[in-house]
Design a protein around this motif. Sequence first.
Motif, mmCIF file in Angstrom:
data_model
loop_
_atom_site.group_PDB
_atom_site.id
_atom_site.type_symbol
_atom_site.label_atom_id
_atom_site.label_comp_id
_atom_site.label_asym_id
_atom_site.label_seq_id
_atom_site.Cartn_x
_atom_site.Cartn_y
_atom_site.Cartn_z
ATOM 1 N N LEU A 259 -26.625 51.962 -58.696
ATOM 2 C CA LEU A 259 -25.682 51.786 -57.597
ATOM 3 C C LEU A 259 -24.243 51.962 -58.058
ATOM 4 C CD1 LEU A 259 -27.413 48.815 -55.765
ATOM 5 C CD2 LEU A 259 -26.998 51.084 -54.814
ATOM 6 N N GLN A 260 -23.933 51.534 -59.274
ATOM 7 C CA GLN A 260 -22.575 51.755 -59.778
ATOM 8 C C GLN A 260 -22.284 53.252 -59.930
ATOM 9 O OE1 GLN A 260 -22.289 49.012 -63.307
ATOM 10 N NE2 GLN A 260 -20.503 48.289 -62.165
ATOM 11 N N VAL A 261 -23.262 54.001 -60.403
ATOM 12 C CA VAL A 261 -23.068 55.448 -60.525
ATOM 13 C C VAL A 261 -22.987 56.096 -59.145
ATOM 14 C CG1 VAL A 261 -24.085 57.595 -61.376
ATOM 15 C CG2 VAL A 261 -24.133 55.543 -62.811
ATOM 16 N N ALA A 262 -23.766 55.586 -58.181
ATOM 17 C CA ALA A 262 -23.685 56.106 -56.813
ATOM 18 C C ALA A 262 -22.297 55.866 -56.223
ATOM 19 C CB ALA A 262 -24.753 55.453 -55.940
ATOM 20 N N SER A 263 -21.728 54.704 -56.497
ATOM 21 C CA SER A 263 -20.372 54.403 -56.044
ATOM 22 C C SER A 263 -19.383 55.393 -56.643
ATOM 23 C CB SER A 263 -20.000 52.973 -56.435
ATOM 24 O OG SER A 263 -18.653 52.691 -56.154
ATOM 25 N N TRP A 264 -19.566 55.709 -57.908
ATOM 26 C CA TRP A 264 -18.726 56.708 -58.596
ATOM 27 C C TRP A 264 -18.849 58.075 -57.907
ATOM 28 C CZ3 TRP A 264 -20.236 58.321 -64.291
ATOM 29 C CH2 TRP A 264 -19.332 59.279 -64.768
ATOM 30 N N MET A 265 -20.068 58.485 -57.612
ATOM 31 C CA MET A 265 -20.267 59.778 -56.962
ATOM 32 C C MET A 265 -19.688 59.802 -55.545
ATOM 33 S SD MET A 265 -24.025 61.162 -58.177
ATOM 34 C CE MET A 265 -24.955 59.709 -57.684
ATOM 35 N N SER A 266 -19.634 58.653 -54.904
ATOM 36 C CA SER A 266 -19.148 58.609 -53.524
ATOM 37 C C SER A 266 -17.654 58.876 -53.418
ATOM 38 C CB SER A 266 -19.456 57.239 -52.894
ATOM 39 O OG SER A 266 -18.523 56.245 -53.313
ATOM 40 N N LEU A 267 -16.925 58.673 -54.500
ATOM 41 C CA LEU A 267 -15.469 58.855 -54.473
ATOM 42 C C LEU A 267 -15.035 59.453 -55.808
ATOM 43 C CD1 LEU A 267 -13.296 58.295 -52.343
ATOM 44 C CD2 LEU A 267 -12.808 56.146 -53.505
ATOM 45 N N TRP A 268 -15.615 60.597 -56.124
ATOM 46 C CA TRP A 268 -15.406 61.254 -57.420
ATOM 47 C C TRP A 268 -13.917 61.500 -57.665
ATOM 48 C CZ3 TRP A 268 -19.037 61.717 -60.999
ATOM 49 C CH2 TRP A 268 -18.809 62.560 -62.090
ATOM 50 N N PRO A 269 -13.411 61.138 -58.853
ATOM 51 C CA PRO A 269 -11.977 61.340 -59.125
ATOM 52 C C PRO A 269 -11.588 62.807 -59.004
ATOM 53 C CG PRO A 269 -12.987 59.956 -60.808
ATOM 54 C CD PRO A 269 -14.110 60.509 -59.982
ATOM 55 N N VAL A 270 -10.559 63.045 -58.232
ATOM 56 C CA VAL A 270 -10.131 64.418 -57.975
ATOM 57 C C VAL A 270 -8.628 64.428 -57.786
ATOM 58 C CG1 VAL A 270 -10.488 64.204 -55.487
ATOM 59 C CG2 VAL A 270 -10.529 66.465 -56.528
ATOM 60 N N LYS A 271 -8.000 65.516 -58.185
ATOM 61 C CA LYS A 271 -6.556 65.675 -58.000
ATOM 62 C C LYS A 271 -6.329 66.567 -56.785
ATOM 63 C CE LYS A 271 -2.334 67.314 -60.257
ATOM 64 N NZ LYS A 271 -1.755 67.926 -61.480
ATOM 65 N N PRO B 204 -10.520 66.321 -45.087
ATOM 66 C CA PRO B 204 -9.841 67.587 -45.393
ATOM 67 C C PRO B 204 -9.644 67.768 -46.899
ATOM 68 C CG PRO B 204 -8.727 66.446 -43.606
ATOM 69 C CD PRO B 204 -9.741 65.486 -44.159
ATOM 70 N N LEU B 205 -9.766 68.983 -47.360
ATOM 71 C CA LEU B 205 -9.489 69.404 -48.737
ATOM 72 C C LEU B 205 -10.564 69.023 -49.750
ATOM 73 C CD1 LEU B 205 -5.653 68.578 -48.946
ATOM 74 C CD2 LEU B 205 -6.761 70.652 -48.100
ATOM 75 N N VAL B 206 -11.635 68.370 -49.321
ATOM 76 C CA VAL B 206 -12.709 68.041 -50.262
ATOM 77 C C VAL B 206 -13.532 69.290 -50.545
ATOM 78 C CG1 VAL B 206 -14.839 66.721 -50.593
ATOM 79 C CG2 VAL B 206 -12.821 65.611 -49.621
ATOM 80 N N ILE B 207 -13.724 69.583 -51.826
ATOM 81 C CA ILE B 207 -14.433 70.801 -52.218
ATOM 82 C C ILE B 207 -15.944 70.634 -52.090
ATOM 83 C CG2 ILE B 207 -12.599 71.590 -53.759
ATOM 84 C CD1 ILE B 207 -14.234 70.399 -56.067
ATOM 85 N N PRO B 208 -16.685 71.725 -51.867
ATOM 86 C CA PRO B 208 -18.135 71.633 -51.691
ATOM 87 C C PRO B 208 -18.884 70.922 -52.832
ATOM 88 C CG PRO B 208 -17.380 73.749 -50.899
ATOM 89 C CD PRO B 208 -16.187 73.094 -51.531
ATOM 90 N N PRO B 209 -18.573 71.151 -54.117
ATOM 91 C CA PRO B 209 -19.314 70.424 -55.151
ATOM 92 C C PRO B 209 -19.191 68.909 -55.038
ATOM 93 C CG PRO B 209 -18.173 72.285 -56.124
ATOM 94 C CD PRO B 209 -17.674 72.166 -54.719
ATOM 95 N N MET B 210 -18.027 68.439 -54.610
ATOM 96 C CA MET B 210 -17.843 67.005 -54.428
ATOM 97 C C MET B 210 -18.691 66.494 -53.266
ATOM 98 S SD MET B 210 -14.252 64.953 -54.042
ATOM 99 C CE MET B 210 -14.199 63.190 -53.684
ATOM 100 N N LYS B 211 -18.849 67.322 -52.229
ATOM 101 C CA LYS B 211 -19.675 66.916 -51.095
ATOM 102 C C LYS B 211 -21.150 66.816 -51.498
ATOM 103 C CE LYS B 211 -16.526 68.720 -47.580
ATOM 104 N NZ LYS B 211 -16.392 69.352 -46.260
ATOM 105 N N VAL B 212 -21.576 67.671 -52.409
ATOM 106 C CA VAL B 212 -22.954 67.589 -52.897
ATOM 107 C C VAL B 212 -23.160 66.296 -53.683
ATOM 108 C CG1 VAL B 212 -24.695 68.687 -54.353
ATOM 109 C CG2 VAL B 212 -23.243 70.087 -52.879
ATOM 110 N N LEU B 213 -22.149 65.887 -54.448
ATOM 111 C CA LEU B 213 -22.213 64.584 -55.110
ATOM 112 C C LEU B 213 -22.345 63.465 -54.075
ATOM 113 C CD1 LEU B 213 -19.487 64.879 -57.910
ATOM 114 C CD2 LEU B 213 -21.951 64.576 -58.253
ATOM 115 N N CYS B 214 -21.654 63.611 -52.951
ATOM 116 C CA CYS B 214 -21.747 62.607 -51.891
ATOM 117 C C CYS B 214 -23.157 62.540 -51.314
ATOM 118 C CB CYS B 214 -20.725 62.899 -50.800
ATOM 119 S SG CYS B 214 -19.018 62.616 -51.306
ATOM 120 N N TYR B 215 -23.803 63.684 -51.182
ATOM 121 C CA TYR B 215 -25.190 63.677 -50.721
ATOM 122 C C TYR B 215 -26.076 62.860 -51.671
ATOM 123 C CZ TYR B 215 -24.590 67.438 -47.201
ATOM 124 O OH TYR B 215 -24.242 68.197 -46.098
ATOM 125 N N GLN B 216 -25.899 63.058 -52.977
ATOM 126 C CA GLN B 216 -26.703 62.297 -53.931
ATOM 127 C C GLN B 216 -26.330 60.822 -53.900
ATOM 128 O OE1 GLN B 216 -29.371 63.485 -55.707
ATOM 129 N NE2 GLN B 216 -29.686 61.287 -56.017
#
Length: 388
Positions: free
Chosen positions: A247-259, A210-222
Motif C-alpha cells: 500500500l505504501q508503494v501504491a501511494s507512491w505510484m498514485s502521486l509519482w514525483p514529477v516536475k 492537465p499535463l499528466v503524461i501517459p506513463p504516469m497515468k499507467v502507474l495510476c492504474y496499477q
Amino acid sequence: MSALDSTQHDSTNIRGFYAYTDTLKGVFYGPGSVNTALPKLLDTLNGTKALIVTGKSLHDKTDVVKKVENVLRERGAYGTTFWEIGEHAPVAGIRKCIQALKECGADIVVSVGGGSPVDAAKAVIYFLQKDSGGSFLPHVAIPTTLSAAEYTIGAGYTEDNGHKVAVSDQRLAPAGIILDAELTLATPERLWLSTGMRAMDHAVENLYRPLVIPPMKVLCYQALADLFKYLPLSKADPSNLVYRQKLQVASWMSLWPVKFEKYSALGISHALGHKLGARYHIPHGITSCLTLAPTVALKAETASQEDKEWLAGALFHLRQPSTGSVEGDVLQLSKIIDKLVVDLGLKSTLAQYKVPREDLPDIAERAMDGRSDPTFPKVVQLLEGIYE
C-alpha cells in the motif's frame, strides 16, 4: 464486451513533457528500512543535526518517533523533536516549529507521520528560506499514512482564520523518502484506510489532471489495482507487513514525483476536500471518501472524451467487465469506489461532520474559484448528494 476488449478506451494524447523533481535523491522502501536508509540520506545530504517534525499523538502514544530519534542519536545527528503539529498543519504550530529549528541549529528536517507533519515541514523550510534568502534546507520524509504528501512540491497549511492555503516551489520536494511498513503498524485503522482512499483520489484524479503524461497515468492504474486489492486485505489482517508495504508503494505510484512546467491542479474531489477539511475539521482521507465517487460520476457527464476514456480504462486494470460504453464504464468505476468505501467502514456524510447545509454553495464556489464555471450547479448538487 469483455474486460479485455479495451480498444474503445485508447488514448490519442501522445505529446507532453517529463522531468524528475529537482531535489529528490532517493526513495527507500521496505520493512525496517529506516535503520539503513536514514543514515545513507544523512551522508548524501550532509546532514549533521536534524529537527524531527511530528504530531502529538504519534509522539505520545507510539514508539515510532523514538525509533527515528534513536537512529539519529546513533549517528550523533539528533537535534530536537517538535511534536505540536496539528491536523491540517495550523500556522501557529509552524511558527513555533521555526523557532525550535533556529534554537537547536538543525541543518536538516525529518518529518514523521501523515500529511500534516510532512506539509508543515515543507512550510517551515519555505518560510525559513524566504526570511533568510539562503538555500532550502533538505527534508527527509518518513510517512506513516498513505496520504502521499511527500511526493509533492507544495505545502498546505491552515491560517488562523481556518482557511487552507498553500505554498509551492520545486525545491520543497523532499530530498529523501523512507517507506518503512513497520513504522505504520501503530497508525489507527481509520486513518490508515482513509488515507488509502486519499491515495486512490490521487490516482483517479491524475487520470484527468492537465499535463499528466501517459506513463504516469499507467502507474495510476496499477496504484488503483493495488489499493483495491490491499486495502481490504490490510483491514482484515492489520499486522501484515507485506500488505502495508504494498500500500505504501501504491501511494507512491498514485502521486509519482514529477516536475511540471507549470502548476497543474488535481481536480474537483481534491478542491472540495481542501475546502471541507480545515474549515469543518474533516480529515483529508475522509474528504476523499465523501467526494471521490460522486466526482467520478459527475465526470461521466461533464468530462472531455479523452478524460472519460482514461477513467473508463481503469476497469480493465481492476479486472472489471466493460458496460459497453465509455460513460457507463466511468459510472461503474464510481460505483465500485463507493462500494469500497462502504466495505472499509468509511462511509459518512457532511451532516455527520456538522457542515451547515446553507454553506454548500459557498464551498462549491471556493472550490471552483467562482460560480462562472458551467458545472458549478452540478457541484452544488454533488454536495447535496453527500450531505445526509
